[in-house]
Design a protein around this motif. Structure first.
Motif, mmCIF file in Angstrom:
data_model
loop_
_atom_site.group_PDB
_atom_site.id
_atom_site.type_symbol
_atom_site.label_atom_id
_atom_site.label_comp_id
_atom_site.label_asym_id
_atom_site.label_seq_id
_atom_site.Cartn_x
_atom_site.Cartn_y
_atom_site.Cartn_z
ATOM 1 N N GLU A 128 -11.549 -2.548 2.891
ATOM 2 C CA GLU A 128 -10.232 -2.246 2.348
ATOM 3 C C GLU A 128 -9.229 -2.305 3.491
ATOM 4 O O GLU A 128 -9.398 -1.652 4.514
ATOM 5 C CB GLU A 128 -10.256 -0.850 1.719
ATOM 6 C CG GLU A 128 -8.967 -0.552 0.990
ATOM 7 C CD GLU A 128 -8.580 0.916 1.049
ATOM 8 O OE1 GLU A 128 -9.105 1.701 0.257
ATOM 9 O OE2 GLU A 128 -7.724 1.246 1.895
ATOM 10 N N SER A 131 -3.046 -2.739 2.287
ATOM 11 C CA SER A 131 -2.676 -1.587 1.447
ATOM 12 C C SER A 131 -1.259 -1.047 1.622
ATOM 13 O O SER A 131 -1.067 0.129 1.944
ATOM 14 C CB SER A 131 -3.682 -0.444 1.674
ATOM 15 O OG SER A 131 -4.990 -0.905 1.512
ATOM 16 N N ASN A 133 2.746 -0.189 0.181
ATOM 17 C CA ASN A 133 3.205 0.540 -0.995
ATOM 18 C C ASN A 133 4.236 -0.285 -1.755
ATOM 19 O O ASN A 133 5.190 -0.788 -1.167
ATOM 20 C CB ASN A 133 3.801 1.877 -0.568
ATOM 21 C CG ASN A 133 2.759 2.742 0.113
ATOM 22 O OD1 ASN A 133 1.623 2.859 -0.369
ATOM 23 N ND2 ASN A 133 3.104 3.304 1.257
ATOM 24 N N HIS A 142 0.977 -1.646 8.611
ATOM 25 C CA HIS A 142 0.267 -2.492 7.645
ATOM 26 C C HIS A 142 -0.138 -3.816 8.287
ATOM 27 O O HIS A 142 -1.159 -4.399 7.932
ATOM 28 C CB HIS A 142 1.137 -2.760 6.414
ATOM 29 C CG HIS A 142 1.464 -1.522 5.631
ATOM 30 N ND1 HIS A 142 2.750 -1.141 5.366
ATOM 31 C CD2 HIS A 142 0.664 -0.571 5.081
ATOM 32 C CE1 HIS A 142 2.736 -0.011 4.662
ATOM 33 N NE2 HIS A 142 1.490 0.356 4.487
ATOM 34 N N HIS A 168 -5.604 -1.899 -1.329
ATOM 35 C CA HIS A 168 -5.415 -0.640 -2.063
ATOM 36 C C HIS A 168 -3.909 -0.313 -2.070
ATOM 37 O O HIS A 168 -3.441 0.593 -1.385
ATOM 38 C CB HIS A 168 -6.208 0.454 -1.341
ATOM 39 C CG HIS A 168 -6.338 1.750 -2.072
ATOM 40 N ND1 HIS A 168 -7.246 1.955 -3.070
ATOM 41 C CD2 HIS A 168 -5.685 2.936 -1.923
ATOM 42 C CE1 HIS A 168 -7.160 3.208 -3.504
ATOM 43 N NE2 HIS A 168 -6.208 3.817 -2.830
ATOM 44 N N TYR A 323 -3.099 11.718 -4.127
ATOM 45 C CA TYR A 323 -3.610 10.609 -3.315
ATOM 46 C C TYR A 323 -5.119 10.731 -3.108
ATOM 47 O O TYR A 323 -5.873 9.763 -3.249
ATOM 48 C CB TYR A 323 -2.864 10.701 -1.977
ATOM 49 C CG TYR A 323 -3.100 9.592 -0.971
ATOM 50 C CD1 TYR A 323 -2.850 8.263 -1.295
ATOM 51 C CD2 TYR A 323 -3.542 9.892 0.326
ATOM 52 C CE1 TYR A 323 -3.030 7.257 -0.344
ATOM 53 C CE2 TYR A 323 -3.721 8.900 1.281
ATOM 54 C CZ TYR A 323 -3.467 7.580 0.942
ATOM 55 O OH TYR A 323 -3.641 6.605 1.881
ATOM 56 N N ASP A 327 -8.473 8.443 -4.043
ATOM 57 C CA ASP A 327 -9.463 7.989 -3.074
ATOM 58 C C ASP A 327 -10.881 8.424 -3.450
ATOM 59 O O ASP A 327 -11.835 7.680 -3.242
ATOM 60 C CB ASP A 327 -9.091 8.449 -1.655
ATOM 61 C CG ASP A 327 -8.327 7.349 -0.931
ATOM 62 O OD1 ASP A 327 -8.658 6.169 -1.144
ATOM 63 O OD2 ASP A 327 -7.384 7.663 -0.184
ATOM 64 N N TYR A 345 -12.714 1.338 5.616
ATOM 65 C CA TYR A 345 -11.300 1.581 5.325
ATOM 66 C C TYR A 345 -10.511 1.335 6.606
ATOM 67 O O TYR A 345 -10.639 2.110 7.557
ATOM 68 C CB TYR A 345 -11.074 3.031 4.926
ATOM 69 C CG TYR A 345 -11.695 3.450 3.608
ATOM 70 C CD1 TYR A 345 -13.053 3.729 3.511
ATOM 71 C CD2 TYR A 345 -10.898 3.607 2.476
ATOM 72 C CE1 TYR A 345 -13.617 4.138 2.309
ATOM 73 C CE2 TYR A 345 -11.455 4.022 1.270
ATOM 74 C CZ TYR A 345 -12.817 4.277 1.193
ATOM 75 O OH TYR A 345 -13.360 4.690 0.004
ATOM 76 N N VAL A 347 -7.397 1.850 8.074
ATOM 77 C CA VAL A 347 -6.172 2.633 7.842
ATOM 78 C C VAL A 347 -5.825 3.379 9.140
ATOM 79 O O VAL A 347 -6.731 3.795 9.868
ATOM 80 C CB VAL A 347 -6.367 3.655 6.698
ATOM 81 C CG1 VAL A 347 -5.064 4.380 6.386
ATOM 82 C CG2 VAL A 347 -6.913 2.985 5.443
ATOM 83 N N GLN A 351 -4.340 9.024 9.191
ATOM 84 C CA GLN A 351 -5.003 9.450 7.949
ATOM 85 C C GLN A 351 -6.460 9.849 8.178
ATOM 86 O O GLN A 351 -7.229 9.981 7.223
ATOM 87 C CB GLN A 351 -4.888 8.338 6.903
ATOM 88 C CG GLN A 351 -3.428 7.989 6.621
ATOM 89 C CD GLN A 351 -3.219 7.244 5.310
ATOM 90 O OE1 GLN A 351 -3.918 7.456 4.325
ATOM 91 N NE2 GLN A 351 -2.227 6.371 5.304
ATOM 92 N N PHE A 355 -9.448 11.079 5.386
ATOM 93 C CA PHE A 355 -10.704 10.384 5.098
ATOM 94 C C PHE A 355 -11.920 11.249 5.414
ATOM 95 O O PHE A 355 -12.901 11.235 4.674
ATOM 96 C CB PHE A 355 -10.761 9.035 5.819
ATOM 97 C CG PHE A 355 -9.905 8.004 5.142
ATOM 98 C CD1 PHE A 355 -10.238 7.526 3.881
ATOM 99 C CD2 PHE A 355 -8.743 7.536 5.736
ATOM 100 C CE1 PHE A 355 -9.449 6.593 3.226
ATOM 101 C CE2 PHE A 355 -7.941 6.612 5.095
ATOM 102 C CZ PHE A 355 -8.291 6.133 3.833
#
Ligand code: ARG
Length: 583
Positions: A128, A131, A133, A142, A168, A323, A327, A345, A347, A351, A355
């Motif tokens: 993933e 992602s 927005n 990103h 995502h 959120y 997930d 993931y 990311v 975050q 996770f």
């Protein structure tokens, strides 16, 4: 979990030393021997190709000093090993024989994958990444996710795994109520599809709608009504939502096309129907506590800064989901429906806590056993400007990604124009160089750290940059051209290694697999970048020391160049870099 199967140079050497240890010290158990086996590339390449560290590891067990153990464990010269030296406290440095290296290379001449077969133990890997927005522009965070995630996906694909690349996208929730309401009032033609627009405009309207939401009570109320309608799948609301997603999507696609990235959109909305089911699942497992009306999961050892327990809130007092609920549902879906063996993931660092908590809760609920399924958050640091602060443009806004990429291409064009007069190739070459430079600058830095974005640095022709690597590659192409290289007529010839720089190149071609597996394990693409940088440097030494055309070794060297070229090509394609044949 094992990610490889065939035999690497290091495993071949392990075999040699395992046999030696077994014969010399029959009193040792199998486990003791296995635990002592450690083969790594030589720290100093002048001392040998690989080193075995077993003597040091066995010293305590055997109550003997490591140098004397090393002497007993030094392999005799063979077809495989040319020589062996003991260094420092008891490292056994091994130099492989030219005959072995030549033979290993000669078996690869007709193999475009350089002996790296797709695994026979293929796994389902979900990667993933990206992602963004909906209704917002992608930002540099990103961009990092997109570049790193794409490269990891490419790696697993190359190794023969079944990869699902997922985007995502944040495309569900309360913000859509405001945006729909705003567009209904101010941009009805956009909603009806009569007027075309783009993501930039949409992002501005989104900002406007937020302002209204915060300041205009009536607007706020009607926005909230839109959210309720959307969640009830009211056709009008859904059609407006679709329009918004479509405009955003084409904005993202422009960037993915420029970056040559393929990804399947599966936004948060995809899991919408699963949310109540997942909440129920946690309730049935007695993992939910109601606190101030909200459904919470409390996990041991997760506390706020003040030291009070930090829960995951899976359903708010008003019945809405969070959120984290999405997930937890996405993870559930990926394990149970996608049958993933490994989930990654990509990311940002920010975050990590989220996770950790989601994965812990999922394990508690019995979604997966860590020895059966591997779930990893692959975090990355911030993009910084040359001032060391979060990367921004002069206006203070985060630079738009598309502008940033186009800037890199324009700067690459300027540099290429300075370097060569003919302009016929410049358009294509600058696109390749500009995008490669941005990607490589990101991938070559340790992803967990912040990295400094500098057009100037990433576009240099010296140092660990895309341009430096590409330049070495182009050199090979041009040698082949000058020599009218014809693979079909040369492929039955043999490579003979007559110069030390050739031996070093040979070793690198044979080490590619080791590196790819190390990256698949560590998920650190910078290791592959470092390897390719070394390859480029070693190729340049070869280029300096070894004439190819009209030398007595012409055929052998042309074939060696061809294998080096393929090594670059495989490395580049895994990093998502494109090649050019001229620069
Ligand atoms: N949309 C989020 C953002 O822009 C990233 C999503 C990360 N993936 C996830 N499964 N939560 O910050």
């Amino acid at each position: 979990m094992q990610w490889s199967n065939s035999s690497l140079l290091t495993s071949q050497l392990s075999e040699v030393f395992k046999d030696l240890i077994e014969k010399t010290y029959p009193e040792l158990s199998k486990d003791q021997i296995l635990a002592s086996l450690e083969i790594t590339p030589c720290r100093q390449s002048s001392l040998g190709h690989y080193q075995c560290n077993s003597a040091l590891k066995l010293s305590k067990l055997l109550k003997d000093n490591p140098r004397s153990i090393a002497e007993k464990l030094s392999p005799k010269a063979s077809n495989f090993i040319a020589s062996c030296d003991i260094a420092g406290p008891g490292f056994i440095n091994v130099t492989l024989s030219n005959a072995f290296l030549e033979n290993a290379l000669n078996t690869l001449i007709e193999d475009p994958r350089l002996g790296i077969k797709p695994t026979s133990n293929s796994k389902r890997v979900v990667v993933e990444f990206s992602s963004p927005n909906t209704a917002k522009e992608l930002h540099v965070g990103h961009l990092r996710s997109t570049i790193i995630g794409d490269s990891l996906a490419r790696l697993f694909e190359f190794l023969g795994h079944d990869v699902l690349r997922l985007n995502h996208i944040g495309n569900w929730g309360t913000p859509f109520g405001m945006l729909i309401q705003y567009l209904r009032i101010h941009q009805p033609e956009v909603l009806s599809g009569k007027e075309k627009t783009n993501l930039s405009h949409l992002a501005n309207w989104y900002k406007e709608s937020r302002k209204l939401f915060d300041n205009d009570e009536e607007f706020k109320k009607s926005s909230q009504k839109q959210v309720v309608k959307l969640q009830a799948h009211d056709p009008d609301a859904i059609s407006a939502w679709n329009k918004i997603c479509e405009i955003s999507r084409s904005g993202y696609q422009e960037i993915y096309d420029l970056l040559d990235v393929k990804i399947t959109e599966r936004g948060e909305s995809y899991y919408h129907k699963l949310l109540p089911k997942v909440v129920k699942l946690f309730e049935e497992k007695k993992l939910v506590e109601v606190s101030d009306g909200a459904k919470c999961i409390f996990l041991d050892n997760f506390v706020t800064k003040e030291g009070s327990p930090l829960p995951i809130i899976i359903q708010k007092t008003d019945g809405g989901y969070n959120y984290a609920t999405t997930d937890l549902s996405a993870l559930y879906q990926r394990i149970n429906e996608e049958k993933a063996d490994r989930i990654i993931y990509v990311v940002d660092n920010g975050q990590s806590l989220h996770f950790q908590m989601v994965f812990r809760a999922a394990k508690l609920a019995g979604y997966y056993k860590p020895d059966k399924i591997e779930v990893d958050h692959v975090p990355f640091g911030l993009v910084l400007g040359s001032d060391g602060k979060k990367f921004k443009t002069r206006s203070g806004d985060s630079e738009k990604l598309i502008d940033l990429l186009n800037n890199a291409i324009a700067k690459a064009a300027d540099i290429l124009k300075e370097r060569e007069s003919s302009s016929s190739h410049i358009d294509e070459a600058s696109k390749v160089l500009g995008i490669n430079a941005v990607k490589y600058a990101d991938l070559s830095s340790l992803r967990t750290k912040d990295y400094m974005f500098s057009y100037e640095k990433m576009l240099q022709f010296e140092g660990n940059t895309a341009a430096f690597l590409l330049y070495a590659y182009v050199r090979i192409v041009s040698i082949q051209k000058k020599a009218s290289f014809d693979f079909a007529s040369l492929k039955s010839e043999k490579i003979v290694l007559s110069d030390p720089t050739e031996v070093e190149l040979a070793l690198m071609v044979l080490q590619l697999r080791e590196i790819l597996e190390a990256v698949a394990y560590s998920l650190l693409p910078n290791r592959l970048c470092d390897f390719l940088y070394q390859l480029a440097e070693k190729f340049n030494s070869f280029f300096r020391d070894c004439p190819v055309i009209n030398s007595e070794h012409q055929n052998s060297r042309l074939l060696l160049c061809e294998l080096v070229k393929r090594t670059f090509e495989i490395g580049f394609s895994i990093l998502g870099l494109r090649t050019v044949s001229r620069m």
